[in-house]
Design a protein around this motif. Structure first.
Motif, PDB file in Angstrom:
ATOM      1  N   PHE A  97       0.830  -1.198   0.000  1.00  0.00           N
ATOM      2  CA  PHE A  97       0.000   0.000   0.000  1.00  0.00           C
ATOM      3  C   PHE A  97       0.867   1.251   0.000  1.00  0.00           C
ATOM      4  CE2 PHE A  97       0.918  -0.367   4.486  1.00  0.00           C
ATOM      5  CZ  PHE A  97       0.881   0.936   4.977  1.00  0.00           C
ATOM      6  N   SER A  98       0.214   2.360  -0.265  1.00  0.00           N
ATOM      7  CA  SER A  98       0.846   3.662  -0.178  1.00  0.00           C
ATOM      8  C   SER A  98      -0.190   4.681   0.280  1.00  0.00           C
ATOM      9  CB  SER A  98       1.419   4.088  -1.530  1.00  0.00           C
ATOM     10  OG  SER A  98       2.090   5.325  -1.398  1.00  0.00           O
ATOM     11  N   ILE A 144     -13.848  -7.452   5.158  1.00  0.00           N
ATOM     12  CA  ILE A 144     -13.803  -7.760   3.725  1.00  0.00           C
ATOM     13  C   ILE A 144     -12.422  -7.405   3.173  1.00  0.00           C
ATOM     14  CG2 ILE A 144     -14.771  -7.220   1.453  1.00  0.00           C
ATOM     15  CD1 ILE A 144     -16.665  -8.865   3.220  1.00  0.00           C
ATOM     16  N   LEU A 145     -11.892  -6.257   3.589  1.00  0.00           N
ATOM     17  CA  LEU A 145     -10.561  -5.851   3.145  1.00  0.00           C
ATOM     18  C   LEU A 145      -9.507  -6.872   3.577  1.00  0.00           C
ATOM     19  CD1 LEU A 145      -8.927  -3.630   1.733  1.00  0.00           C
ATOM     20  CD2 LEU A 145      -8.609  -2.577   3.993  1.00  0.00           C
ATOM     21  N   LYS A 146      -9.601  -7.357   4.791  1.00  0.00           N
ATOM     22  CA  LYS A 146      -8.666  -8.380   5.275  1.00  0.00           C
ATOM     23  C   LYS A 146      -8.742  -9.643   4.414  1.00  0.00           C
ATOM     24  CE  LYS A 146      -8.601  -7.110  10.170  1.00  0.00           C
ATOM     25  NZ  LYS A 146      -8.998  -7.546  11.536  1.00  0.00           N
ATOM     26  N   GLN A 147      -9.957 -10.045   4.053  1.00  0.00           N
ATOM     27  CA  GLN A 147     -10.120 -11.227   3.192  1.00  0.00           C
ATOM     28  C   GLN A 147      -9.423 -11.025   1.850  1.00  0.00           C
ATOM     29  OE1 GLN A 147     -14.098 -13.012   2.821  1.00  0.00           O
ATOM     30  NE2 GLN A 147     -14.692 -11.750   4.579  1.00  0.00           N
ATOM     31  N   MET A 148      -9.591  -9.838   1.275  1.00  0.00           N
ATOM     32  CA  MET A 148      -8.974  -9.565  -0.019  1.00  0.00           C
ATOM     33  C   MET A 148      -7.450  -9.584   0.071  1.00  0.00           C
ATOM     34  SD  MET A 148     -11.489  -6.640  -1.559  1.00  0.00           S
ATOM     35  CE  MET A 148     -10.495  -6.465  -3.023  1.00  0.00           C
ATOM     36  N   VAL A 149      -6.909  -8.974   1.114  1.00  0.00           N
ATOM     37  CA  VAL A 149      -5.453  -8.954   1.294  1.00  0.00           C
ATOM     38  C   VAL A 149      -4.938 -10.380   1.479  1.00  0.00           C
ATOM     39  CG1 VAL A 149      -3.583  -8.223   2.835  1.00  0.00           C
ATOM     40  CG2 VAL A 149      -5.355  -6.582   2.154  1.00  0.00           C
ATOM     41  N   ALA A 150      -5.619 -11.157   2.311  1.00  0.00           N
ATOM     42  CA  ALA A 150      -5.182 -12.539   2.571  1.00  0.00           C
ATOM     43  C   ALA A 150      -5.242 -13.384   1.297  1.00  0.00           C
ATOM     44  CB  ALA A 150      -6.032 -13.165   3.672  1.00  0.00           C
ATOM     45  N   LEU A 151      -6.329 -13.290   0.553  1.00  0.00           N
ATOM     46  CA  LEU A 151      -6.461 -14.076  -0.673  1.00  0.00           C
ATOM     47  C   LEU A 151      -5.413 -13.669  -1.702  1.00  0.00           C
ATOM     48  CD1 LEU A 151     -10.344 -14.176  -0.973  1.00  0.00           C
ATOM     49  CD2 LEU A 151      -8.827 -16.130  -0.550  1.00  0.00           C
ATOM     50  N   SER A 152      -5.176 -12.382  -1.821  1.00  0.00           N
ATOM     51  CA  SER A 152      -4.174 -11.914  -2.768  1.00  0.00           C
ATOM     52  C   SER A 152      -2.782 -12.383  -2.362  1.00  0.00           C
ATOM     53  CB  SER A 152      -4.197 -10.387  -2.856  1.00  0.00           C
ATOM     54  OG  SER A 152      -3.199  -9.937  -3.729  1.00  0.00           O
ATOM     55  N   PHE A 153      -2.467 -12.288  -1.091  1.00  0.00           N
ATOM     56  CA  PHE A 153      -1.144 -12.704  -0.631  1.00  0.00           C
ATOM     57  C   PHE A 153      -0.925 -14.198  -0.847  1.00  0.00           C
ATOM     58  CE2 PHE A 153       2.074 -13.951   2.479  1.00  0.00           C
ATOM     59  CZ  PHE A 153       3.076 -13.063   2.137  1.00  0.00           C
ATOM     60  N   ASN A 199      -5.691   9.486  -1.722  1.00  0.00           N
ATOM     61  CA  ASN A 199      -6.338   8.296  -1.180  1.00  0.00           C
ATOM     62  C   ASN A 199      -5.297   7.310  -0.669  1.00  0.00           C
ATOM     63  OD1 ASN A 199      -5.316   7.010  -3.553  1.00  0.00           O
ATOM     64  ND2 ASN A 199      -7.095   7.763  -4.657  1.00  0.00           N
ATOM     65  N   LEU A 200      -5.791   6.262  -0.054  1.00  0.00           N
ATOM     66  CA  LEU A 200      -4.949   5.123   0.292  1.00  0.00           C
ATOM     67  C   LEU A 200      -4.986   4.200  -0.919  1.00  0.00           C
ATOM     68  CD1 LEU A 200      -6.457   4.442   3.826  1.00  0.00           C
ATOM     69  CD2 LEU A 200      -4.189   5.397   3.358  1.00  0.00           C
ATOM     70  N   THR A 201      -3.828   3.840  -1.409  1.00  0.00           N
ATOM     71  CA  THR A 201      -3.752   2.944  -2.554  1.00  0.00           C
ATOM     72  C   THR A 201      -3.234   1.601  -2.075  1.00  0.00           C
ATOM     73  OG1 THR A 201      -3.287   4.816  -4.012  1.00  0.00           O
ATOM     74  CG2 THR A 201      -2.787   2.608  -4.851  1.00  0.00           C
ATOM     75  N   LEU A 202      -4.054   0.568  -2.241  1.00  0.00           N
ATOM     76  CA  LEU A 202      -3.642  -0.792  -1.890  1.00  0.00           C
ATOM     77  C   LEU A 202      -3.335  -1.542  -3.172  1.00  0.00           C
ATOM     78  CD1 LEU A 202      -5.527   0.229   0.511  1.00  0.00           C
ATOM     79  CD2 LEU A 202      -5.702  -2.181   1.063  1.00  0.00           C
ATOM     80  N   LYS A 208      -6.101  -1.503 -12.445  1.00  0.00           N
ATOM     81  CA  LYS A 208      -5.733  -2.878 -12.807  1.00  0.00           C
ATOM     82  C   LYS A 208      -5.389  -3.720 -11.577  1.00  0.00           C
ATOM     83  CE  LYS A 208      -2.845  -5.655 -15.754  1.00  0.00           C
ATOM     84  NZ  LYS A 208      -1.860  -5.719 -16.811  1.00  0.00           N
ATOM     85  N   SER A 209      -4.491  -3.222 -10.745  1.00  0.00           N
ATOM     86  CA  SER A 209      -4.105  -3.921  -9.514  1.00  0.00           C
ATOM     87  C   SER A 209      -4.164  -3.002  -8.302  1.00  0.00           C
ATOM     88  CB  SER A 209      -2.690  -4.481  -9.636  1.00  0.00           C
ATOM     89  OG  SER A 209      -2.628  -5.476 -10.617  1.00  0.00           O
ATOM     90  N   CYS A 210      -4.805  -1.847  -8.448  1.00  0.00           N
ATOM     91  CA  CYS A 210      -4.865  -0.865  -7.375  1.00  0.00           C
ATOM     92  C   CYS A 210      -6.285  -0.729  -6.835  1.00  0.00           C
ATOM     93  CB  CYS A 210      -4.392   0.499  -7.861  1.00  0.00           C
ATOM     94  SG  CYS A 210      -2.680   0.546  -8.374  1.00  0.00           S
ATOM     95  N   LEU A 211      -6.371  -0.707  -5.530  1.00  0.00           N
ATOM     96  CA  LEU A 211      -7.629  -0.466  -4.840  1.00  0.00           C
ATOM     97  C   LEU A 211      -7.495   0.896  -4.169  1.00  0.00           C
ATOM     98  CD1 LEU A 211     -10.390  -1.560  -3.769  1.00  0.00           C
ATOM     99  CD2 LEU A 211      -9.097  -2.500  -1.837  1.00  0.00           C
ATOM    100  N   TYR A 212      -8.356   1.829  -4.536  1.00  0.00           N
ATOM    101  CA  TYR A 212      -8.285   3.188  -4.015  1.00  0.00           C
ATOM    102  C   TYR A 212      -9.384   3.395  -2.979  1.00  0.00           C
ATOM    103  CZ  TYR A 212      -5.629   3.725  -8.326  1.00  0.00           C
ATOM    104  OH  TYR A 212      -4.719   3.569  -9.341  1.00  0.00           O
ATOM    105  N   ILE A 213      -8.971   3.819  -1.795  1.00  0.00           N
ATOM    106  CA  ILE A 213      -9.888   4.056  -0.682  1.00  0.00           C
ATOM    107  C   ILE A 213      -9.583   5.440  -0.117  1.00  0.00           C
ATOM    108  CG2 ILE A 213     -10.553   3.302   1.631  1.00  0.00           C
ATOM    109  CD1 ILE A 213      -9.605   0.483   0.832  1.00  0.00           C
ATOM    110  N   ASN A 214     -10.616   6.236   0.136  1.00  0.00           N
ATOM    111  CA  ASN A 214     -10.380   7.550   0.736  1.00  0.00           C
ATOM    112  C   ASN A 214      -9.919   7.423   2.182  1.00  0.00           C
ATOM    113  OD1 ASN A 214     -11.000   9.015  -1.586  1.00  0.00           O
ATOM    114  ND2 ASN A 214     -13.178   8.999  -1.099  1.00  0.00           N
ATOM    115  N   LYS A 215     -10.635   6.611   2.952  1.00  0.00           N
ATOM    116  CA  LYS A 215     -10.263   6.348   4.346  1.00  0.00           C
ATOM    117  C   LYS A 215     -10.819   4.988   4.741  1.00  0.00           C
ATOM    118  CE  LYS A 215     -14.049   9.253   6.095  1.00  0.00           C
ATOM    119  NZ  LYS A 215     -14.597   9.743   4.854  1.00  0.00           N
TER     120      LYS A 215
END
Length: 138
Positions: free
Chosen positions: A74-75, A121-130, A80-83, A106-113
């Motif tokens: 992430f950055s 749900i975000l944790k699930q996505m990070v875990a599945l991607s990792f 925004n926060l870019t994951l 393409k591979s970026c998830l943009y979230i304001n906060k």
């Protein structure tokens, strides 16, 4: 290997996150740092000046060009926060529908906060991607 300008370095991810000017963005970045560290069981690594990555994999294009990149990261950008969900979002449509306010590239998830999204749900996505296996992992 790779001629990408953005390479892993020894800079402190914690110090970088602590230097984020906007208080809300800094708090969210600290939470993301902890969340991704817990999920991946990998230390955070700075890539360039502003990207924080967890894990690594090697890739090779059909052209033969090779490189290496982090598996998730992430950055805390100004807008925004870019994951970085390196395997893209095609397999996550059911999760994205439940995530909350976001945009994708393409591979970026943009979230304001982080308050705008469902953290579970975000944790699930990070875990599945990792957990995704790439061609070659370091």
């Amino acid at each position: 290997m790779s001629d990408l300008k953005t390479q892993p370095n020894d800079n402190s991810a914690e110090a970088f996150v602590a230097s984020v000017e906007n208080q809300q963005k800094r708090e969210d970045a600290i939470e993301l740092l902890n969340l991704m560290s817990d999920i991946t069981q990998q230390p955070p690594v700075m890539w360039g000046d502003s990207l924080i990555g967890f894990g690594q994999y090697e890739y090779q294009y059909e052209s033969g060009r090779r490189g290496r990149w982090f598996r998730v990261g992430f950055s805390p950008r100004k807008q925004n926060l870019t994951l970085y969900i390196m395997n893209g979002f095609s397999q996550y449509q059911h999760l994205l529908a439940q995530l909350g306010k976001h945009k994708t590239g393409k591979s970026c998830l943009y979230i304001n906060k982080l308050a705008d999204v469902d953290i579970d749900i975000l944790k699930q996505m990070v875990a599945l991607s990792f957990q995704t296996r790439f061609d070659s992992e370091i």
